[in-house]
Design a protein around this motif. Structure first.
Motif, PDB file in Angstrom:
ATOM      1  N   ASP A 135      57.665  59.867  16.139  1.00  0.00           N
ATOM      2  CA  ASP A 135      57.416  61.152  16.803  1.00  0.00           C
ATOM      3  C   ASP A 135      56.227  61.036  17.754  1.00  0.00           C
ATOM      4  O   ASP A 135      56.281  61.482  18.886  1.00  0.00           O
ATOM      5  CB  ASP A 135      57.113  62.241  15.759  1.00  0.00           C
ATOM      6  N   LYS A 136      55.131  60.463  17.243  1.00  0.00           N
ATOM      7  CA  LYS A 136      53.909  60.381  18.047  1.00  0.00           C
ATOM      8  C   LYS A 136      53.361  58.962  17.990  1.00  0.00           C
ATOM      9  O   LYS A 136      53.388  58.330  16.927  1.00  0.00           O
ATOM     10  CB  LYS A 136      52.863  61.356  17.513  1.00  0.00           C
ATOM     11  N   ILE A 137      52.841  58.532  19.135  1.00  0.00           N
ATOM     12  CA  ILE A 137      52.358  57.146  19.207  1.00  0.00           C
ATOM     13  C   ILE A 137      50.910  57.115  19.673  1.00  0.00           C
ATOM     14  O   ILE A 137      50.537  57.808  20.625  1.00  0.00           O
ATOM     15  CB  ILE A 137      53.239  56.325  20.173  1.00  0.00           C
ATOM     16  N   ILE A 138      50.104  56.310  18.983  1.00  0.00           N
ATOM     17  CA  ILE A 138      48.731  56.057  19.452  1.00  0.00           C
ATOM     18  C   ILE A 138      48.669  54.617  19.956  1.00  0.00           C
ATOM     19  O   ILE A 138      48.977  53.676  19.221  1.00  0.00           O
ATOM     20  CB  ILE A 138      47.697  56.251  18.321  1.00  0.00           C
ATOM     21  N   LEU A 139      48.263  54.470  21.220  1.00  0.00           N
ATOM     22  CA  LEU A 139      48.055  53.130  21.777  1.00  0.00           C
ATOM     23  C   LEU A 139      46.581  52.763  21.616  1.00  0.00           C
ATOM     24  O   LEU A 139      45.700  53.465  22.124  1.00  0.00           O
ATOM     25  CB  LEU A 139      48.400  53.108  23.268  1.00  0.00           C
ATOM     26  N   ALA A 140      46.324  51.668  20.896  1.00  0.00           N
ATOM     27  CA  ALA A 140      44.946  51.162  20.746  1.00  0.00           C
ATOM     28  C   ALA A 140      45.027  49.674  21.079  1.00  0.00           C
ATOM     29  O   ALA A 140      44.740  48.811  20.257  1.00  0.00           O
ATOM     30  CB  ALA A 140      44.453  51.405  19.325  1.00  0.00           C
ATOM     31  N   THR A 141      45.464  49.415  22.301  1.00  0.00           N
ATOM     32  CA  THR A 141      45.940  48.075  22.659  1.00  0.00           C
ATOM     33  C   THR A 141      44.887  47.185  23.334  1.00  0.00           C
ATOM     34  O   THR A 141      45.193  46.060  23.715  1.00  0.00           O
ATOM     35  CB  THR A 141      47.190  48.199  23.561  1.00  0.00           C
ATOM     36  N   GLY A 142      43.663  47.686  23.482  1.00  0.00           N
ATOM     37  CA  GLY A 142      42.558  46.806  23.857  1.00  0.00           C
ATOM     38  C   GLY A 142      42.506  46.380  25.316  1.00  0.00           C
ATOM     39  O   GLY A 142      43.337  46.766  26.148  1.00  0.00           O
ATOM     40  N   SER A 143      41.498  45.578  25.612  1.00  0.00           N
ATOM     41  CA  SER A 143      41.221  45.112  26.977  1.00  0.00           C
ATOM     42  C   SER A 143      40.810  43.645  26.939  1.00  0.00           C
ATOM     43  O   SER A 143      40.539  43.106  25.871  1.00  0.00           O
ATOM     44  CB  SER A 143      40.065  45.920  27.582  1.00  0.00           C
ATOM     45  N   HIS A 144      40.731  43.053  28.110  1.00  0.00           N
ATOM     46  CA  HIS A 144      40.286  41.651  28.205  1.00  0.00           C
ATOM     47  C   HIS A 144      39.304  41.527  29.375  1.00  0.00           C
ATOM     48  O   HIS A 144      39.306  42.372  30.276  1.00  0.00           O
ATOM     49  CB  HIS A 144      41.494  40.715  28.399  1.00  0.00           C
ATOM     50  N   PRO A 145      38.482  40.463  29.385  1.00  0.00           N
ATOM     51  CA  PRO A 145      37.479  40.339  30.452  1.00  0.00           C
ATOM     52  C   PRO A 145      38.127  40.189  31.830  1.00  0.00           C
ATOM     53  O   PRO A 145      39.140  39.499  31.975  1.00  0.00           O
ATOM     54  CB  PRO A 145      36.718  39.052  30.094  1.00  0.00           C
ATOM     55  N   ILE A 146      37.517  40.832  32.815  1.00  0.00           N
ATOM     56  CA  ILE A 146      37.974  40.683  34.203  1.00  0.00           C
ATOM     57  C   ILE A 146      37.486  39.328  34.711  1.00  0.00           C
ATOM     58  O   ILE A 146      36.323  38.969  34.502  1.00  0.00           O
ATOM     59  CB  ILE A 146      37.364  41.795  35.089  1.00  0.00           C
ATOM     60  N   GLU A 147      38.367  38.601  35.345  1.00  0.00           N
ATOM     61  CA  GLU A 147      37.931  37.344  35.958  1.00  0.00           C
ATOM     62  C   GLU A 147      38.115  37.442  37.469  1.00  0.00           C
ATOM     63  O   GLU A 147      39.205  37.774  37.935  1.00  0.00           O
ATOM     64  CB  GLU A 147      38.720  36.171  35.384  1.00  0.00           C
ATOM     65  N   LEU A 148      37.055  37.212  38.218  1.00  0.00           N
ATOM     66  CA  LEU A 148      37.162  37.224  39.674  1.00  0.00           C
ATOM     67  C   LEU A 148      37.472  35.808  40.127  1.00  0.00           C
ATOM     68  O   LEU A 148      37.574  34.896  39.301  1.00  0.00           O
ATOM     69  CB  LEU A 148      35.849  37.723  40.284  1.00  0.00           C
ATOM     70  N   ASN A 149      37.597  35.655  41.420  1.00  0.00           N
ATOM     71  CA  ASN A 149      37.891  34.307  41.898  1.00  0.00           C
ATOM     72  C   ASN A 149      37.012  33.978  43.091  1.00  0.00           C
ATOM     73  O   ASN A 149      37.474  33.929  44.214  1.00  0.00           O
ATOM     74  CB  ASN A 149      39.383  34.206  42.247  1.00  0.00           C
ATOM     75  N   TYR A 150      35.722  33.774  42.812  1.00  0.00           N
ATOM     76  CA  TYR A 150      34.795  33.478  43.901  1.00  0.00           C
ATOM     77  C   TYR A 150      34.893  32.030  44.373  1.00  0.00           C
ATOM     78  O   TYR A 150      34.436  31.699  45.444  1.00  0.00           O
ATOM     79  CB  TYR A 150      33.352  33.746  43.459  1.00  0.00           C
ATOM     80  N   GLN A 151      35.460  31.196  43.493  1.00  0.00           N
ATOM     81  CA  GLN A 151      35.500  29.797  43.915  1.00  0.00           C
ATOM     82  C   GLN A 151      36.517  29.589  45.023  1.00  0.00           C
ATOM     83  O   GLN A 151      37.580  30.179  45.015  1.00  0.00           O
ATOM     84  CB  GLN A 151      35.908  28.871  42.767  1.00  0.00           C
ATOM     85  N   THR A 152      36.178  28.745  45.938  1.00  0.00           N
ATOM     86  CA  THR A 152      37.167  28.275  46.899  1.00  0.00           C
ATOM     87  C   THR A 152      37.122  26.764  46.747  1.00  0.00           C
ATOM     88  O   THR A 152      36.357  26.240  45.938  1.00  0.00           O
ATOM     89  CB  THR A 152      36.774  28.649  48.335  1.00  0.00           C
ATOM     90  N   GLN A 153      37.904  26.084  47.556  1.00  0.00           N
ATOM     91  CA  GLN A 153      37.858  24.624  47.426  1.00  0.00           C
ATOM     92  C   GLN A 153      36.482  24.086  47.796  1.00  0.00           C
ATOM     93  O   GLN A 153      36.109  22.983  47.460  1.00  0.00           O
ATOM     94  CB  GLN A 153      38.938  24.011  48.301  1.00  0.00           C
ATOM     95  N   LEU A 154      35.731  24.929  48.508  1.00  0.00           N
ATOM     96  CA  LEU A 154      34.390  24.538  48.919  1.00  0.00           C
ATOM     97  C   LEU A 154      33.470  24.373  47.717  1.00  0.00           C
ATOM     98  O   LEU A 154      32.600  23.518  47.684  1.00  0.00           O
ATOM     99  CB  LEU A 154      33.850  25.659  49.811  1.00  0.00           C
ATOM    100  N   TYR A 155      33.662  25.262  46.743  1.00  0.00           N
ATOM    101  CA  TYR A 155      32.787  25.228  45.574  1.00  0.00           C
ATOM    102  C   TYR A 155      33.466  24.400  44.492  1.00  0.00           C
ATOM    103  O   TYR A 155      34.589  24.669  44.120  1.00  0.00           O
ATOM    104  CB  TYR A 155      32.560  26.638  45.002  1.00  0.00           C
ATOM    105  N   ASN A 156      32.723  23.483  43.972  1.00  0.00           N
ATOM    106  CA  ASN A 156      33.326  22.595  42.992  1.00  0.00           C
ATOM    107  C   ASN A 156      32.966  23.020  41.570  1.00  0.00           C
ATOM    108  O   ASN A 156      32.748  22.199  40.706  1.00  0.00           O
ATOM    109  CB  ASN A 156      32.831  21.171  43.275  1.00  0.00           C
ATOM    110  N   SER A 157      32.878  24.325  41.341  1.00  0.00           N
ATOM    111  CA  SER A 157      32.386  24.758  40.034  1.00  0.00           C
ATOM    112  C   SER A 157      33.536  25.075  39.084  1.00  0.00           C
ATOM    113  O   SER A 157      34.632  25.421  39.501  1.00  0.00           O
ATOM    114  CB  SER A 157      31.491  25.980  40.198  1.00  0.00           C
TER     115      SER A 157
END
Ligand SMILES: Cc1cc2nc3c(=O)[nH]c(=O)nc-3n(C[C@H](O)[C@H](O)[C@H](O)COP(=O)(O)OP(=O)(O)OC[C@H]3O[C@@H](n4cnc5c(N)ncnc54)[C@H](O)[C@@H]3O)c2cc1C
Length: 333
Positions: A135-157
Motif C-alpha cells: 500500500d505504502k512505500i518508504i524509499l531509504a535508498t541512500g547516496s554515494h560520493p560525487i566524483e568530478l573529472n578534473y583530470q585530463t590527459q595532461l594531468y597524470n594523477s
C-alpha cells in the motif's frame, strides 16, 4: 503477498523507518535490502570518526520505543560527551537489524521497478519472479560520493575514491611521502582527509576549496572542528596549500598532483524505475508521490547555516527528527 508498508533500504534511515512503523503498532511490514549490513556505514565507514557524541546516539535510540534497550549498552561503556568511530554505532545498528528482522518480513534483493496501479504498488525485485504488492512505500535508498573529472590527459594523477580515502587505514595504502595530493572540497569529509594526509606525512597537500576557512570551520563538527581550529587555522600548516577552486588554480596546481580525492558531496543512488504516478523527489515533507515516501541521505531536509549556505541535514538525529515531523502525515494519507 500484499503488505501495508514496504521499506526499501537497510541503512540507518531504513532501520529507523522500520522502528518508527513498529512503534506505531503497524504490522505486516516488508523490508528490502541487498545486504542488510547497515548501508554505507557497514560497507565503508566503520573506522571513520563520528560527528556525533555518544549522548546524541543515546537520545536518538531513546526516541524510538522499540530501540530503547539498545541505548543501554552505549551509556555504560563510553563517555556521554565523547565521539566514537562509526563502527560503534554500526554494531548497534547491526544488532537492531537482526532484532527488527524478527518482527517484519525481510527480503534480500535489489528493487528494480515500482509500479503504481489500482491504488497499490507492485514491487519488482531483481532476479525474483514473484511480484509483491504494497500500500505504502518508504524509499531509504541512500547516496554515494560525487566524483568530478578534473583530470585530463595532461594531468597524470590517480583518483582515490572517497569511500576508500575516508578510512585512514585504507588511505595509507594509496599515498606515501613522495605524493602531492589534491583534496577537492571544503566540508567535513574534505577536512578529515586533510587531517589524515597530514598525519600520514604525504609530501604536499593542495586543497581546492569553494568557501573561506572561517566558513569551513563554522560548518564542522567534533574531531574535524577541533583539528581545523588547532591546525588548519594556525599559521604552522606548511604542508597544506589552500587555494580557491577556480579554473585558473586547477590548471596551475592539478598537473603537479600525483593523487586526487573529490570530497564534494553526495548524490542520490539510482532509484528503482518508478511508473504509474508522477513523483517529486525534492518534496521537503518526504512525500514523493502517491503513497510513496522518502527519508535518509537520499531525501534530506535542508536548512541555511549561519553563513547563508543551504546545508543538507544528513545524520541519524536529523533522520529521526524528519520522521517525527512527517510520519504522522504519511500515516494519514
Ligand atoms: C563519511 C561519512 C561520515 C558520516 N558520519 C555520520 C555521523 O557521524 N553521524 C550521522 O548521523 N551521520 C553520518 N553520516 C551521514 C549518514 O548518516 C550516513 O551517510 C548514512 O549511511 C545514511 O543512511 P541512509 O540509510 O540514508 O543511506 P545508506 O547508508 O546509503 O543506505 C541505503 C541502503 O539502501 C540500499 N538500497 C539502495 N537502493 C536499493 C534498491 N533499489 N533496492 C534495495 N536496496 C537498496 C543500499 O544497498 C543501502 O543498504 C556520515 C556520512 C558519511 C559519508
Amino acid at each position: 503477498m500484499k503488505y501495508p508498508w514496504v521499506v526499501i533500504g537497510g541503512g540507518p534511515a531504513g532501520i529507523l523507518s522500520v522502528a518508527k512503523l513498529l512503534d506505531t503498532g503497524i504490522t505486516g511490514i516488508l523490508w528490502i535490502d541487498e545486504k542488510f549490513n547497515v548501508g554505507r556505514i557497514g560497507e565503508y565507514y566503520k573506522n571513520v570518526p563520528s560527528n556525533d557524541t555518544v549522548k546524541d546516539w543515546i537520545d536518538m535510540l531513546n526516541s524510538y520505543q522499540c530501540l530503547r534497550t539498545f541505548s543501554e549498552s552505549l551509556g555504560g561503556k563510553y563517555g556521554l560527551e565523547t565521539s566514537q568511530p562509526l563502527g560503534v554505532i554500526y554494531h548497534i545498528f547491526a544488532n537492531i537489524t537482526e532484532y527488527l528482522q524478527k518482527q517484519v518480513k525481510f527480503q534480500k534483493g535489489y528493487v528494480k521497478e515500482l509500479k503504481y496501479e489500482r491504488n497499490q504498488w507492485y514491487i519488482n525485485i531483481k532476479n525474483q519472479h514473484r511480484i509483491d504488492k504494497g500500500d505504502k512505500i518508504i524509499l531509504a535508498t541512500g547516496s554515494h560520493p560525487i566524483e568530478l573529472n578534473y583530470q585530463t590527459q595532461l594531468y597524470n594523477s590517480q583518483t582515490i575514491p572517497l569511500d576508500l580515502a575516508i578510512d585512514e587505514r585504507k588511505l595509507s595504502d594509496y599515498v606515501d611521502t613522495s605524493d602531492t595530493v589534491a583534496v577537492i572540497g571544503s566540508g567535513q569529509s574534505a577536512v578529515l582527509l586533510l587531517k589524515y594526509l597530514t598525519d600520514l606525512k604525504v609530501g604536499h597537500i593542495i586543497n581546492l576549496h569553494k568557501i573561506t576557512l572561517e566558513e569551513t570551520v563554522n560548518s564542522l563538527k567534533a574531531l574535524t572542528k577541533k583539528w581545523a581550529l588547532s591546525f588548519l587555522a594556525s599559521k604552522n600548516k606548511n604542508s597544506i596549500l589552500r587555494v580557491s577552486n577556480s579554473s585558473v588554480n586547477r590548471e596551475k596546481w592539478l598537473p603537479q598532483c600525483t593523487k586526487i580525492i573529490y570530497a564534494v558531496g553526495f548524490e542520490r543512488n539510482p532509484l528503482p524505475k518508478i511508473r504509474g504516478t508522477p513523483i517529486d523527489l525534492e518534496a521537503n515533507d518526504g512525500i514523493l508521490g502517491q503513497n510513496l515516501f522518502g527519508v535518509g541521505i537520499a531525501f534530506p531536509a535542508t536548512e541555511k547555516d549561519r553563513d547563508g549556505h543551504i546545508i543538507k541535514l544528513v545524520g541519524f538525529t536529523s533522520f529521526t527528527r524528519f520522521l517525527q515531523e512527517h510520519f504522522e502525515t504519511w500515516l494519514q494519507i
